[in-house]
Design a protein around this motif. Structure first.
Motif, short mmCIF file in Angstrom:
data_model
loop_
_atom_site.label_atom_id
_atom_site.label_comp_id
_atom_site.label_asym_id
_atom_site.label_seq_id
_atom_site.Cartn_x
_atom_site.Cartn_y
_atom_site.Cartn_z
N LEU A 1 3.91 0.93 -10.81
CA LEU A 1 4.95 1.95 -10.74
C LEU A 1 5.59 2.34 -12.08
O LEU A 1 5.79 3.53 -12.34
CB LEU A 1 6.04 1.52 -9.74
N ILE B 1 2.01 6.71 -1.57
CA ILE B 1 1.51 5.36 -1.32
C ILE B 1 1.28 5.14 0.18
O ILE B 1 0.24 4.61 0.59
CB ILE B 1 2.50 4.32 -1.87
N ILE C 1 6.35 6.79 -3.24
CA ILE C 1 6.25 5.97 -2.03
C ILE C 1 5.62 6.76 -0.89
O ILE C 1 4.83 6.22 -0.11
CB ILE C 1 7.64 5.44 -1.63
N PHE D 1 2.73 -3.43 -7.41
CA PHE D 1 3.77 -2.42 -7.58
C PHE D 1 4.56 -2.63 -8.87
O PHE D 1 4.96 -1.66 -9.51
CB PHE D 1 4.70 -2.42 -6.38
N ALA E 1 7.67 -1.52 -2.33
CA ALA E 1 7.55 -0.51 -3.39
C ALA E 1 8.91 -0.07 -3.89
O ALA E 1 9.12 0.07 -5.10
CB ALA E 1 6.75 0.68 -2.87
N ALA E 2 9.83 0.18 -2.97
CA ALA E 2 11.17 0.61 -3.37
C ALA E 2 11.89 -0.48 -4.16
O ALA E 2 12.53 -0.21 -5.18
CB ALA E 2 11.98 1.00 -2.13
N ALA F 1 6.65 0.04 2.08
CA ALA F 1 7.73 0.91 1.57
C ALA F 1 8.88 0.09 1.01
O ALA F 1 9.43 0.42 -0.05
CB ALA F 1 8.23 1.82 2.69
N LEU G 1 10.72 7.92 -7.07
CA LEU G 1 10.29 6.86 -6.16
C LEU G 1 9.96 7.40 -4.78
O LEU G 1 9.00 6.95 -4.14
CB LEU G 1 11.36 5.78 -6.05
#
Length: 207
Positions: free
Chosen positions: A137, A158, A155, A133, A55-56, A52, A151
């Protein structure tokens, strides 16, 4: 938020990526063999937190990168693809950290916090995760819509897919404990995983 059309493409795309053998999935499988599925759940908690975070971070930074420096973004994709290809070759040769050990794995019992920290560090320190990512993304982010909401949805999807994949690998490792004790079978699995990894590297570089 995010359109259902983009989401219907994103889910199978990330499902393919998540199910591809990698550092975190290999870790889940090895712990499934040595620690059992229930104890491996603690590693998954840390790994999902790390995913997380990655990804963020990647999603928030890539929007600006794509708009202002597309050449750098393309270069990063190529570097990431070459790195994945290298990892695939190493796995095919049963070498490196990502390869499944040829000998029977024997690990000392690990505590819950230790397992969670191991999963978190593995996810955050995994260059493959950042490369994936960064590449995956941006095509699913709409510049005309708020970035945070998009997002959040991506996420969440994901993490659900990642958890199911980790659980699948851990269960597989537990059920194949005896079979994987034979070096020939382990070497075959490493070669299959390595071939898939090289394929993903090529897809990442050229996609």
């Amino acid at each position: 938020m995010i359109s259902l059309g983009l989401l219907s493409v994103f889910v199978p795309t990330f499902l393919f990526v998540s199910l591809t053998p990698g550092m975190c999935m290999t870790l889940s499988m090895v712990l499934g063999m040595t620690q059992g599925v229930r104890r491996t759940l603690w590693m998954m908690v840390g790994e999902l937190a790390g995913v997380a975070l990655v990804a963020a971070s990647a999603g928030a930074g890539v929007a600006t990168l794509m708009l202002r420096q597309p050449e750098l973004f393309a270069l990063f994709k190529w570097v990431g693809g070459c790195y994945l290809g290298y990892l695939g070759v190493m796995m095919w040769r049963s070498r490196g950290r990502m390869a499944i050990p040829l000998e029977q794995v024997e690990l000392a019992p690990a505590g819950r916090c230790q397992l969670a920290l191991q999963g978190f560090v593995t996810a955050v320190a995994n260059p493959k995760g950042w490369a994936f990512f960064v590449a995956l993304l941006p095509p699913f982010l709409d510049a005309s819509r708020p970035l945070v909401g998009q997002l959040a949805v991506l996420i969440a999807v994901i993490l659900i897919i990642e958890f199911l994949a980790l659980l699948l690998y851990a269960a597989g490792g537990s059920s194949l404990r005896r079979a994987l004790g034979k070096s020939d079978n382990v070497r075959l699995l490493n070669r299959i995983a390595g071939t898939l990894m090289v394929g993903v590297g090529i897809w990442l570089a050229l996609g």
